[in-house]
Design a protein around this motif. Structure first.
Motif, mmCIF file in Angstrom:
data_model
loop_
_atom_site.group_PDB
_atom_site.id
_atom_site.type_symbol
_atom_site.label_atom_id
_atom_site.label_comp_id
_atom_site.label_asym_id
_atom_site.label_seq_id
_atom_site.Cartn_x
_atom_site.Cartn_y
_atom_site.Cartn_z
ATOM 1 N N VAL A 784 0.683 -1.204 0.013
ATOM 2 C CA VAL A 784 -0.081 -0.153 0.070
ATOM 3 C C VAL A 784 0.766 1.131 -0.130
ATOM 4 C CG1 VAL A 784 -1.902 1.158 1.218
ATOM 5 C CG2 VAL A 784 -1.991 -1.072 1.176
ATOM 6 N N SER A 785 2.070 1.269 0.604
ATOM 7 C CA SER A 785 2.894 2.375 0.765
ATOM 8 C C SER A 785 3.481 2.667 -0.770
ATOM 9 C CB SER A 785 4.398 2.217 1.746
ATOM 10 O OG SER A 785 4.741 0.965 1.171
ATOM 11 N N TYR A 786 3.530 1.959 -1.733
ATOM 12 C CA TYR A 786 3.931 2.105 -2.975
ATOM 13 C C TYR A 786 2.729 3.121 -3.670
ATOM 14 C CZ TYR A 786 7.668 -0.740 -1.629
ATOM 15 O OH TYR A 786 8.689 -1.420 -1.148
ATOM 16 N N GLN A 787 1.647 2.948 -3.107
ATOM 17 C CA GLN A 787 0.407 3.831 -4.002
ATOM 18 C C GLN A 787 0.847 5.351 -3.631
ATOM 19 O OE1 GLN A 787 -2.438 2.357 -5.554
ATOM 20 N NE2 GLN A 787 -1.336 0.539 -5.313
ATOM 21 N N LEU A 788 0.547 6.290 -4.990
ATOM 22 C CA LEU A 788 1.077 7.355 -4.795
ATOM 23 C C LEU A 788 0.137 8.266 -3.682
ATOM 24 C CD1 LEU A 788 2.594 9.421 -5.773
ATOM 25 C CD2 LEU A 788 0.690 9.985 -7.829
ATOM 26 N N ALA A 789 -1.170 8.007 -3.636
ATOM 27 C CA ALA A 789 -1.981 8.764 -2.694
ATOM 28 C C ALA A 789 -1.782 8.070 -1.326
ATOM 29 C CB ALA A 789 -3.450 8.426 -3.369
ATOM 30 N N PHE A 790 -1.065 7.090 -1.146
ATOM 31 C CA PHE A 790 -1.070 6.681 0.456
ATOM 32 C C PHE A 790 0.408 6.105 0.616
ATOM 33 C CE2 PHE A 790 -5.485 5.398 -1.555
ATOM 34 C CZ PHE A 790 -6.200 6.284 -0.331
ATOM 35 N N ASN A 791 1.253 7.084 0.271
ATOM 36 C CA ASN A 791 2.801 6.617 0.269
ATOM 37 C C ASN A 791 3.024 7.197 1.555
ATOM 38 O OD1 ASN A 791 3.081 9.236 0.137
ATOM 39 N ND2 ASN A 791 3.918 9.155 -1.964
ATOM 40 N N LYS A 792 4.114 6.984 2.163
ATOM 41 C CA LYS A 792 4.687 7.240 3.523
ATOM 42 C C LYS A 792 4.707 9.006 3.777
ATOM 43 C CE LYS A 792 7.548 3.231 3.869
ATOM 44 N NZ LYS A 792 9.171 2.812 3.764
ATOM 45 N N GLN A 793 5.093 9.552 2.564
ATOM 46 C CA GLN A 793 5.126 11.087 2.864
ATOM 47 C C GLN A 793 3.682 11.621 2.966
ATOM 48 O OE1 GLN A 793 6.588 9.303 0.431
ATOM 49 N NE2 GLN A 793 8.787 9.702 0.744
ATOM 50 N N GLU A 794 2.524 10.991 2.287
ATOM 51 C CA GLU A 794 1.174 11.468 2.434
ATOM 52 C C GLU A 794 0.716 11.115 3.881
ATOM 53 O OE1 GLU A 794 -0.851 13.135 0.536
ATOM 54 O OE2 GLU A 794 0.856 13.344 -1.001
ATOM 55 N N LEU A 795 1.459 9.934 4.438
ATOM 56 C CA LEU A 795 0.764 9.508 5.766
ATOM 57 C C LEU A 795 1.440 10.493 6.850
ATOM 58 C CD1 LEU A 795 -0.383 7.484 7.600
ATOM 59 C CD2 LEU A 795 1.653 6.372 7.557
ATOM 60 N N ARG A 796 2.932 10.780 6.805
ATOM 61 C CA ARG A 796 3.405 11.808 7.587
ATOM 62 C C ARG A 796 2.604 13.074 7.623
ATOM 63 N NH1 ARG A 796 8.234 9.179 5.440
ATOM 64 N NH2 ARG A 796 9.138 7.891 7.298
ATOM 65 N N LYS A 797 2.367 13.475 6.520
ATOM 66 C CA LYS A 797 1.636 14.960 6.154
ATOM 67 C C LYS A 797 0.308 14.760 6.998
ATOM 68 C CE LYS A 797 1.706 16.526 2.138
ATOM 69 N NZ LYS A 797 1.120 16.856 0.762
ATOM 70 N N VAL A 798 -0.351 13.690 6.706
ATOM 71 C CA VAL A 798 -1.763 13.735 7.584
ATOM 72 C C VAL A 798 -1.493 13.846 9.089
ATOM 73 C CG1 VAL A 798 -3.834 12.295 7.939
ATOM 74 C CG2 VAL A 798 -2.831 12.803 5.549
ATOM 75 N N ILE A 799 -0.507 12.894 9.379
ATOM 76 C CA ILE A 799 -0.370 12.683 10.939
ATOM 77 C C ILE A 799 0.032 14.168 11.337
ATOM 78 C CG2 ILE A 799 1.160 11.639 12.695
ATOM 79 C CD1 ILE A 799 1.019 8.952 11.134
ATOM 80 N N LYS A 800 0.907 14.975 10.751
ATOM 81 C CA LYS A 800 1.352 16.149 11.396
ATOM 82 C C LYS A 800 0.244 17.406 11.291
ATOM 83 C CE LYS A 800 6.120 16.362 9.625
ATOM 84 N NZ LYS A 800 7.152 17.112 8.956
ATOM 85 N N GLU A 801 -0.776 17.048 10.615
ATOM 86 C CA GLU A 801 -2.013 17.773 10.933
ATOM 87 C C GLU A 801 -2.538 17.603 12.140
ATOM 88 O OE1 GLU A 801 -4.681 18.059 7.752
ATOM 89 O OE2 GLU A 801 -2.975 18.173 6.267
ATOM 90 N N TYR A 802 -2.238 16.629 12.726
ATOM 91 C CA TYR A 802 -3.070 16.287 14.013
ATOM 92 C C TYR A 802 -1.919 15.993 15.182
ATOM 93 C CZ TYR A 802 -7.285 15.452 11.294
ATOM 94 O OH TYR A 802 -8.041 15.797 10.615
ATOM 95 N N PRO A 803 -1.405 17.123 15.689
ATOM 96 C CA PRO A 803 -0.596 16.930 16.865
ATOM 97 C C PRO A 803 -1.295 16.859 18.015
ATOM 98 C CG PRO A 803 -0.313 19.129 16.128
ATOM 99 C CD PRO A 803 -1.388 18.401 15.265
ATOM 100 N N GLY A 804 -0.500 16.522 19.208
ATOM 101 C CA GLY A 804 -1.341 16.457 20.438
ATOM 102 C C GLY A 804 -2.305 17.546 21.187
#
Length: 880
Positions: A784-804
């Motif tokens: 799944v991480s090789y999918q363009l829309a769901f690669n690691k960079q996209e995941l880190r970007k989404v996670i950064k939007e929700y800090p504690g």
């Protein structure tokens, strides 16, 4: 038949040392004709045994065989069926009944006669001969000690004579004198014949030698005849002399007979006269009592009662045929009739005056009861009238017309009296129910100079409104506004309950005592029907006539008199049912909840009355009123359900606990307290089911229409309230609804939590939903991480939007939003917040699991931990 008899004797009975005495040709009754013979036999050896033997022809040849034998001592009954007409049928009762049909009546009679003689001779036991002609049952001569088996039985055995001992001895001596007596029987017979001829000749010579003695005897006989003639002549002369004496004696005998007959007639005449004098003579004291006796004093009433009973006995005396033709008897009967008519008129007039006076006396006591919720006591009046009960019974038996007239007059006077008393009694009850005079005027009641008056028409037209703000027209289920929280309203309900109970408690003894008095005074039998029997029809007797039942004495008479008692009670208390219905209508309009109290009280009193007598007036009337109360109760429930359906909620404010949900709780709590020990619990259970279904339906309806409050919140809060209410009250008939309410509450709580939690981490939710979608389409998790829309960079970007900090801020906003949605009354905020915490942690673990599987070795994690989540939720809850 003789040939058959000899053949049976030879072939069957002689070998068995038996003699055949009688035989009858028979066949079994009612079956296929198969002939056989019944034989009466005796044994030749002592002791003699008597048997009845059944013999039938063998199927294989032309010979007879012995089939069954019964001892005569076992025979119990001989039934010849008919002692007069000829009938070949007869029954023999041994161990069981054997039914036979003889070939002829003569054979049957001969056989039965033989059985009877054998019984008399040998057994002397009690055999019952029924339907047998007395001519057949002849007395048998008892046998002596020296008689043999056949001696004395010549009528039965006429063909064979057995030698006695002396004859046997003579024959033996004769045979001993002849050597060839046995070897040559013919020579021995010839010798005996020659000796007999010699004896006959000697006898003739002896007779001829005695001729001289015969002549002398004849001469003596002639002389004796002459002497007899002389004696007859003397006797004739004596007879002529006695003839005159005989005539004189006949005259004397006839005279004595006439004297005896005259004496007998005189005795009978004296007896008849004494009978008439003793039974048709009324004492002067009784006559005076009937004509002038004082009917107002106890002593006078007793004297009149005794005189009336004596008169009735004289009139009802059973006369012999011809007595009623005597002029004196006719005069006495007419005199009795006149006395009866005169006394009946006097008694009826006196009792009518007593009835009228009672009405006036009771009216004077009404004033003292006008301010008290009690009914006047009629016991003294009943006690005085019961002194006349025996006279009423006499009047009922002798002059039913006057008895019926008294009955009608009593009903007329007492119905008017009771109508005044009961109406005033109910007016007092209405005033007490409505409270003060000012409030009483709202319901069409007013007091004037201590006299209570009421308007039924105004009661029927009134539109009840609460005092002050007790009632709220917009109130839904209970139509009572703040009634449950008002101590005044609770007191009013308790007051109404006590007043209604007092009304019923006063009416019951009044009706029962009057019914008991009517039964005793008018001599009407009360027949108490079993509980469960149908209540009799309640017909009014306005102007009608009572059915006559005084001559009957059976169940029909008792039923008629029961009906007569009910008719009298209906006429006398004709105002009770309308007044009760008016009171019930007033109570229902004062407070719709009063129908609960009335249903319980009325059910209890109906149950009590039906246990005493289910066909009584009280039971019937209360049963009719109970139908009205039940109808009002059902109407109240229907109105509350309709008000639920008409509920409108505000679009600008949150919904919270719906009014009809809270009011159902109040209704159920109050109903449980009212119906705690009630007999008619089934009515409440049915109402519960109707109301709870209405509540469920309308909660969903309001939830669907709600704009300010989410549907799940409306459903969750109200069904939680319903579940809590049902759990606390423990209503057995609503167990299924309690489980349903709990399930609905749980489902909508979960739905609300899931829906609300999707908003604080919305982008993260969308990202992982996309990941799960790719996996569902067949993409391997580690790819799944090789999918363009769901690669690691996209995941880190989404996670950064929700800090504690952002998560805590979003949860704080969520808490505020939930707080706005939920109402304070139900206090579910902490429950919902805890459920959200659990759901948030579940989603967090789910996201971490997806990261570990789909992005292995990437080192990517959420910017907050589970402990952080717990701290966020705890601090937010404490801060608010």
């Amino acid at each position: 038949m003789t040939a058959i008899k000899h053949a049976l004797q030879r072939d069957i009975f002689t070998p068995n040392d038996e003699r055949l005495l009688s035989i009858v040709n028979v066949c079994k009754a009612g079956k296929k004709k198969r002939n056989c013979f019944l034989c009466a036999t005796v044994t030749t050896e002592r002791p003699v045994q008597v048997n009845v033997v059944k013999v039938k022809k063998s199927d294989k040849g032309d010979f007879y065989k012995r089939q069954t034998a019964w001892a005569l001592r076992d025979l119990a009954v001989v039934d010849a069926k008919d002692a007069i007409k000829e009938n070949p049928e007869f029954d023999l009762h041994f161990d069981k009944v054997y039914k036979w049909v003889a070939s002829s009546t003569a054979e049957k009679n001969t056989f039965i006669s033989c059985i009877w003689k054998l019984n008399q001779r040998y057994l002397r036991k009690k055999i019952d001969f029924i339907n047998v002609s007395s001519q057949l049952l002849e007395e048998s001569v008892p046998s002596g000690e020296n008689q043999n088996v056949a001696g004395g039985d010549e009528e039965v055995v006429d063909e064979y004579q057995e030698l006695n001992a002396r004859e046997e001895q003579d024959i033996e001596i004769m045979m001993e004198g002849c050597e060839y007596a046995i070897s040559n029987a013919e020579a021995f017979a010839d010798k005996l014949s020659r000796e007999l001829q010699v004896l006959d000749g000697a006898n003739i010579q002896s007779i001829m030698a005695s001729e001289k003695q015969v002549n002398i005897l004849m001469k003596l006989l002639d002389e004796a005849l002459k002497e007899v003639d002389q004696i007859e002549v003397k006797l004739s002369s004596y007879e002529e002399m006695l003839q005159s004496v005989k005539e004189q004696m006949d005259q004397i005998s006839e005279s004595n007979h006439l004297i005896h007959l005259s004496n007998t007639n005189n005795v009978k005449l004296l007896s008849e006269i004494e009978f008439l004098v003793n039974h048709m003579d009324l004492a002067k004291g009784h006559i005076k009592a009937l004509q002038e006796g004082d009917l107002s004093s106890s002593r006078g009433i007793e004297a009149c009662t005794n005189a009336a009973d004596a008169l009735l006995q004289c009139m009802n005396v059973a006369l012999q045929p011809g007595h009623d033709m005597l002029h004196a008897v006719q005069q006495q009967q007419q005199r009795f009739s006149d006395l009866r008519e005169q006394f009946a008129r006097r008694l009826a007039s006196h009792l009518n005056n007593v009835f009228v006076q009672q009405g006036h006396d009771q009216s004077s006591t009404l004033a003292q009861h006008s301010v008290e919720l009690t009914l006047p006591n009629h016991h003294p009046f009943h006690r005085d009238l019961l002194r006349y009960a025996k006279l009423m019974e006499w009047l009922k038996n002798t002059d039913y017309g006057k008895y019926e007239g008294l009955t009608k007059n009593y009903m007329d006077y007492l119905s008017r009296l009771y109508e005044r008393e009961i109406k005033d009694f109910f007016e007092v009850a209405k005033i007490k129910m409505t409270g003060a005079t000012k409030e009483g005027k709202k319901f069409g009641l007013h007091g004037s100079s201590g006299k209570l008056t009421g308007s039924t028409s105004s009661l029927n037209k009134l539109s009840v409104q609460s005092s002050g703000s007790r009632r709220s027209q917009s109130s839904s289920l209970l139509d009572m506004g703040n009634m449950s929280t008002s101590d005044l309203d609770v007191a009013d309900r308790t007051k109404f309950d006590k007043i209604f109970e007092q009304v019923l408690s006063e009416l019951e003894p009044l009706c029962l005592s009057e019914q008991d008095f009517i039964s005793k005074f008018f001599k009407l039998q009360q027949h108490l029907s079993l509980p469960g029997t149908a209540v009799g029809d309640a017909e009014e007797m306005d102007g009608g006539t009572l059915s006559r039942s005084h001559n009957a004495g059976g169940p029909q008479s008792i039923s008629s008199e029961n009906h007569m008692i009910r008719q009298m009670m209906i006429k006398i208390f004709r105002c009770v049912e309308p007044e009760l219905n008016n009171l019930i209508a007033l109570g229902d309009k004062i407070d719709s909840f009063n129908s609960l109290y009335m249903l319980v009280k009325m059910s209890h009193h109906v149950w009590t009355a039906q246990n005493v007598d289910p066909t009584s007036f009280l039971s019937t009337t209360l049963g009719n009123v109970l139908v009205t109360v039940k109808r009002n109760f059902d109407k109240c429930i229907s109105n509350q359900i309709k008000l639920m359906e008409d509920v409108k909620i505000s679009k600008k404010s949150k919904v919270g606990i719906l009014p009809f949900v809270a009011e159902f709780e109040e209704f159920a709590a109050l109903a449980e307290s009212i119906f705690k020990n009630a007999e008619r619990r089934g009515d409440l259970d049915k109402a519960y089911l109707k109301l709870i279904r209405g509540v469920f339906t309308n909660v969903e309806k309001v939830a669907n229409e709600s704009q300010k409050t989410p549907r799940d919140v409306v459903m969750m809060e109200n069904f939680h309230h319903i579940f809590a209410t049902l759990s606390r009250l423990k209503i057995s008939c609503l167990e299924a609804e309690k489980k349903e309410a709990k399930q609905k509450y749980t489902d909508h709580l979960q739905s609300y939590v899931i829906y609300s939690l999707g908003q604080p981490l919305e982008k993260l939710n969308h990202f992982f939903e996309g990941v799960e979608a790719r996996v569902a389409q067949g993409v391997r998790e580690e790819e799944v991480s090789y999918q363009l829309a769901f690669n690691k960079q996209e995941l880190r970007k989404v996670i950064k939007e929700y800090p504690g900090k952002e998560v805590k801020k979003g949860l704080d906003n969520l808490y505020k939003k939930v707080d706005k949605h939920l109402c304070e009354e139900e206090n579910l905020l902490q429950v919902v917040w805890h459920s959200m915490q659990d759901e948030f942690i579940r989603q967090y673990k789910h996201f971490e699991g997806l990261i570990a599987r789909c992005y292995p070795g990437s080192g990517i994690t959420m910017e907050f931990t589970i402990q952080d989540i717990l701290d966020y939720f705890s601090s937010i809850a404490q801060s608010h």
